[in-house]
Design an enzyme around this catalytic site. Structure first.
Site, PDB file in Angstrom:
ATOM      1  N   MET A 191      24.640   7.313   0.523  1.00 55.43           N
ATOM      2  CA  MET A 191      24.592   8.628   1.154  1.00 55.43           C
ATOM      3  C   MET A 191      24.906   8.528   2.650  1.00 55.43           C
ATOM      4  O   MET A 191      25.572   9.412   3.207  1.00 55.43           O
ATOM      5  CB  MET A 191      23.209   9.259   0.930  1.00 55.43           C
ATOM      6  CG  MET A 191      23.130  10.703   1.349  1.00 55.43           C
ATOM      7  SD  MET A 191      24.356  11.731   0.504  1.00 55.43           S
ATOM      8  CE  MET A 191      23.372  12.473  -0.776  1.00 55.43           C
ATOM      9  N   PHE A 246     -11.513  -6.658  14.551  1.00 57.37           N
ATOM     10  CA  PHE A 246     -10.469  -7.184  13.681  1.00 57.37           C
ATOM     11  C   PHE A 246     -10.036  -6.134  12.657  1.00 57.37           C
ATOM     12  O   PHE A 246     -10.877  -5.542  11.987  1.00 57.37           O
ATOM     13  CB  PHE A 246     -10.975  -8.446  12.970  1.00 57.37           C
ATOM     14  CG  PHE A 246      -9.969  -9.009  12.003  1.00 57.37           C
ATOM     15  CD1 PHE A 246      -8.759  -9.526  12.460  1.00 57.37           C
ATOM     16  CD2 PHE A 246     -10.210  -9.015  10.638  1.00 57.37           C
ATOM     17  CE1 PHE A 246      -7.817 -10.031  11.574  1.00 57.37           C
ATOM     18  CE2 PHE A 246      -9.276  -9.515   9.745  1.00 57.37           C
ATOM     19  CZ  PHE A 246      -8.078 -10.026  10.212  1.00 57.37           C
ATOM     20  N   GLN A 247      -8.772  -5.897  12.582  1.00 55.69           N
ATOM     21  CA  GLN A 247      -8.158  -4.918  11.656  1.00 55.69           C
ATOM     22  C   GLN A 247      -8.679  -3.501  11.863  1.00 55.69           C
ATOM     23  O   GLN A 247      -8.793  -2.729  10.916  1.00 55.69           O
ATOM     24  CB  GLN A 247      -8.328  -5.360  10.202  1.00 55.69           C
ATOM     25  CG  GLN A 247      -7.541  -6.630   9.908  1.00 55.69           C
ATOM     26  CD  GLN A 247      -7.361  -6.924   8.429  1.00 55.69           C
ATOM     27  OE1 GLN A 247      -8.230  -6.608   7.634  1.00 55.69           O
ATOM     28  NE2 GLN A 247      -6.260  -7.542   8.076  1.00 55.69           N
ATOM     29  N   LYS A 300     -17.341   0.181   6.743  1.00 53.07           N
ATOM     30  CA  LYS A 300     -17.771  -0.821   5.752  1.00 53.07           C
ATOM     31  C   LYS A 300     -19.267  -0.696   5.472  1.00 53.07           C
ATOM     32  O   LYS A 300     -19.693  -0.743   4.311  1.00 53.07           O
ATOM     33  CB  LYS A 300     -17.421  -2.215   6.262  1.00 53.07           C
ATOM     34  CG  LYS A 300     -17.705  -3.311   5.271  1.00 53.07           C
ATOM     35  CD  LYS A 300     -17.098  -4.640   5.689  1.00 53.07           C
ATOM     36  CE  LYS A 300     -17.341  -5.684   4.611  1.00 53.07           C
ATOM     37  NZ  LYS A 300     -16.683  -6.952   4.934  1.00 53.07           N
ATOM     38  N   GLU A 359       0.810  -1.220   0.000  1.00 56.92           N
ATOM     39  CA  GLU A 359       0.000   0.000   0.000  1.00 56.92           C
ATOM     40  C   GLU A 359       0.844   1.270   0.000  1.00 56.92           C
ATOM     41  O   GLU A 359       0.434   2.292  -0.550  1.00 56.92           O
ATOM     42  CB  GLU A 359      -0.955   0.015   1.205  1.00 56.92           C
ATOM     43  CG  GLU A 359      -2.098  -1.004   1.134  1.00 56.92           C
ATOM     44  CD  GLU A 359      -1.730  -2.365   1.689  1.00 56.92           C
ATOM     45  OE1 GLU A 359      -0.523  -2.613   1.948  1.00 56.92           O
ATOM     46  OE2 GLU A 359      -2.633  -3.188   1.871  1.00 56.92           O
TER      47      GLU A 359
HETATM   48  C1  LIG Z   1      12.810   4.879   4.088  1.00 49.00           C
HETATM   49  C2  LIG Z   1      14.136   5.496   4.375  1.00 49.00           C
HETATM   50  N1  LIG Z   1      14.972   4.892   5.244  1.00 49.00           N
HETATM   51  C3  LIG Z   1      16.195   5.432   5.488  1.00 49.00           C
HETATM   52  C4  LIG Z   1      16.588   6.578   4.889  1.00 49.00           C
HETATM   53  C5  LIG Z   1      17.952   7.194   5.186  1.00 49.00           C
HETATM   54  N2  LIG Z   1      18.778   7.201   3.962  1.00 49.00           N
HETATM   55  C6  LIG Z   1      18.928   8.301   3.194  1.00 49.00           C
HETATM   56  S1  LIG Z   1      19.894   8.046   1.872  1.00 49.00           S
HETATM   57  C7  LIG Z   1      20.164   6.460   2.318  1.00 49.00           C
HETATM   58  C8  LIG Z   1      21.052   5.567   1.494  1.00 49.00           C
HETATM   59  C9  LIG Z   1      20.498   5.261   0.165  1.00 49.00           C
HETATM   60  O1  LIG Z   1      21.263   4.215  -0.395  1.00 49.00           O
HETATM   61  P1  LIG Z   1      21.001   3.713  -1.850  1.00 49.00           P
HETATM   62  O2  LIG Z   1      19.543   3.517  -2.066  1.00 49.00           O
HETATM   63  O3  LIG Z   1      21.845   2.538  -2.128  1.00 49.00           O
HETATM   64  O4  LIG Z   1      21.414   4.968  -2.744  1.00 49.00           O
HETATM   65  P2  LIG Z   1      22.844   5.696  -2.865  1.00 49.00           P
HETATM   66  O5  LIG Z   1      22.915   6.722  -1.777  1.00 49.00           O
HETATM   67  O6  LIG Z   1      23.897   4.635  -2.712  1.00 49.00           O
HETATM   68  O7  LIG Z   1      22.814   6.312  -4.212  1.00 49.00           O
HETATM   69  C10 LIG Z   1      19.494   6.145   3.500  1.00 49.00           C
HETATM   70  C11 LIG Z   1      19.556   4.842   4.180  1.00 49.00           C
HETATM   71  C12 LIG Z   1      15.663   7.187   4.015  1.00 49.00           C
HETATM   72  N3  LIG Z   1      15.920   8.340   3.411  1.00 49.00           N
HETATM   73  N4  LIG Z   1      14.462   6.609   3.761  1.00 49.00           N
END
Ligand SMILES: Cc1ncc(C[n+]2csc(CCOP(=O)(O)OP(=O)(O)O)c2C)c(N)n1
Length: 583
Positions: free
Chosen positions: A479, A113-114, A163, A51
């Protein structure tokens, strides 16, 4: 006419010009899915695999079309799974209507439920939400939901419908105009006198010698592209865009400096830091663009135009704050100002720009066995000639996309800005493809974010969507690794990523999969992917530990940017830049 609550839902969706709904069924929303059978010729329902992705796809559908995006889920876990997508829409001001089933009205509050108090859960991350326990209220609530989502500053609205309400009959007449007490799409800021404010703005513009326009997404939402370009060209003032403002003015326009902020180009931030006037249009001075507020553009007067009164003076005090749609305000302001240009100021900016260009990693000739993410972005841009819609995920690749793809088309980049939602790219590409079926659509994701959305490959196949998926695989949460390298003394914690064989994964889904490990291959697979009439997944295996520069570290000022290292190739060096670390 007499309709069931479920029919009212579909009728209202159609009435608002949306004929695609992203959703996932379950017990509490069953009557609405049952009614869908009779609407199948008019509404296309996309069965996502989670979702959250229904909400993200609906968000991107809005950004691609300007029409309200609609997502649907059942009660409890279905509804709570929407939460991240709704928060994303809230932060990026996307008009989304989320419809959730709720337990029957006599069971509400009994831990049935739910059952989950979804209006309670989503209160802070929706523009408004409703729990409907009486079918007689449903037609009005549905009309209001679409009106609130789209009007003023757009945002998500959730309608939680019991519902039994979906099953009961009600007298229905389409509601064409909505009047709501207590809701004004544009709330004035104090007792604002627009002509006086415009006059004051004109005076500040007349006095300025080093002005910069800060352009945000409000220009897109207000469909003010034409008015904006007219203002820019008459005023002669250079433009810096926010991440979400990319696409409000073609990036090959001589006055478009490109993106500002944490990973904006250095010369853009230098221009802002040295400006004597900032004209902020439909942007909200997010901390990712300002850095340290105490030192932000210290010598600049500020004119701030925004549709949301709450944004004026929130982060940066405005000398002139005007609440209104950018379109309306610029229509009045542009004729008032003189046609000008700023040769000395532009000369200074161009000097900074030349220094930035000299440090560009693209100047380095790569060995045959090496691929860098910036080269991939540039190759996608060159091969597509920029003629495509791009949906990115969140991370380093997202920032490299902004730096190395030149956006010349209106609103062509769809990305998660305010919330920074990993897993955005693929569901967004699905939503965008439904919004722009004739466009070439690319999803660009990191190996981390993509692994959050793998199940949606099944949706792509089921819907036979011609989407090109680029995974930038550095085997890291890049990042975060960059932050750990620069700010935590290279102590890598939970950022190394094992990845599946992405090519085989694509094949398991019946999709064409390809891989590139050097620049030549990268170009070749991009070409082949574009020729292939159907979805393609490409894994680009890139250098693992490259960093995105420039970077304004959190809490630092614009002029404390960590710059790109001077590239040694220009100095006749080797690949040392890979190891050269910022201080
Ligand atoms: C849902 C979520 N969890 C954690 C983060 C923190 N976060 C920001 S950038 C990143 C790394 C992203 O890694 P990747 O998808 O491999 O892309 P890259 O930076 O290597 O291009 C994370 C964990 C986020 N922005 N969103």
């Amino acid at each position: 006419m007499k309709l069931t609550g479920a029919q009212v839902i579909w009728e209202t969706i159609l009435q608002h010009g949306t004929n695609v709904v992203f959703g996932y069924p379950g017990g509490a929303i069953l009557p609405t899915y049952d009614a869908l059978v009779d609407y199948q010729d008019r509404v296309h329902h996309v069965l996502v695999r989670h979702e959250e992705n229904a909400a993200l796809a609906a968000d991107a559908y809005f950004r691609a079309t300007g029409k309200v995006g609609v997502c649907m889920a059942t009660s409890g876990p279905g509804a709570t799974n929407l939460v991240t997508g709704l928060a994303n829409a809230m932060m990026d001001s996307s008009a989304v209507v989320a419809i959730t089933g709720q337990v029957a009205s006599h069971l509400v509050g009994s831990d049935a439920f739910q059952e989950t108090d979804v209006t309670g859960v989503t209160l802070p991350i929706t523009k408004h939400n409703y729990l409907v326990m009486d079918v007689n209220e449903l037609p009005q609530v549905m009309a209001e939901a679409f009106y609130i989502a789209r009007s003023g500053r757009p945002g998500p609205v959730l309608v939680d419908i019991c519902k039994d309400v979906q099953q009961k009959m009600v007298d229905y007449e389409p509601i064409t105009s909505v009047q709501m007490r207590g809701y004004r799409a544009i709330k004035p800021h104090g007792r604002q006198n627009i002509p006086t404010l415009l006059q004051r703005a004109k005076e500040l513009i007349d006095q300025a010698r080093r002005p910069v326009i800060l352009a945000g997404q409000g220009i897109k939402h207000g469909n003010a592209h034409e008015e904006f370009r007219a203002f820019v060209e008459k005023s002669g003032i250079p433009v810096a865009t926010t991440l979400l403002g990319i696409g409000v003015l073609s990036e090959d326009h001589p006055l478009n400096l490109r993106m500002m902020g944490m990973h904006g180009e250095a010369y853009v931030n230098q221009a802002i830091a040295n400006a004597d006037l900032l004209i902020a249009l439909g942007m909200r001075f997010d901390d990712r663009v300002t850095g340290n507020l105490k030192t932000y553009a210290k010598n600049a007067r500020v004119i701030h135009v925004d549709i949301d009164a709450a944004e004026i003076n929130k982060n940066v005090p405005a000398d002139v704050g005007i609440v209104g749609s950018v379109k309306d305000i610029l229509r009045e302001l542009t004729p008032m100002i003189e046609k000008r240009s700023y040769p000395t100021w532009m000369e200074q900016i161009n000097e900074w720009r030349a220094d930035t260009k000299a440090r560009d990693v693209l100047n380095v000739e790569l060995p045959d066995d090496m691929l860098l993410a910036p080269h991939v972005m540039r190759a996608i841009w060159e091969e597509t000639k920029g003629e495509c819609t791009i949906c990115t995920d969140v991370g380093q690749h997202q920032m490299w996309e902004t730096q190395y793809f030149q956006h010349t088309r209106k609103n062509q980049l769809i990305t998660s800005g305010g919330l920074g939602t990993m897993g955005f790219a693929l569901p967004a590409a699905i939503g965008a493809k439904f919004g722009r079926p004739d466009d070439e659509v690319w999803a660009i994701a990191g190996d981390g974010g993509f692994q959050m959305s793998i199940p949606e490959l099944a949706t792509v196949m089921q819907e036979n969507l011609n989407i090109k998926i680029a995974i930038i695989n550095n085997n890291f949460l890049g990042m975060v690794r960059q932050w750990q390298e620069l700010m935590h003394n290279h102590r890598y914690s939970a950022v190394e990523m094992w990845t599946p064989d992405f090519v085989k994964l694509a094949q398991a889904y019946g999709m064409c999969g390809m891989r590139a490990t050097n620049l030549k291959e990268a170009r070749e697979v991009i070409r082949r992917a574009r020729e292939h009439d159907g979805p393609v997944l490409i894994e680009f295996v890139v250098e693992k530990e490259t960093n995105v520069f420039p970077m304004i570290q959190p809490g630092k000022s614009l002029n404390e940017m960590t710059r790109r290292p001077i590239q040694p190739a220009a100095l006749g060096g080797g690949m040392e830049f890979m190891k050269e670390k910022a201080h």
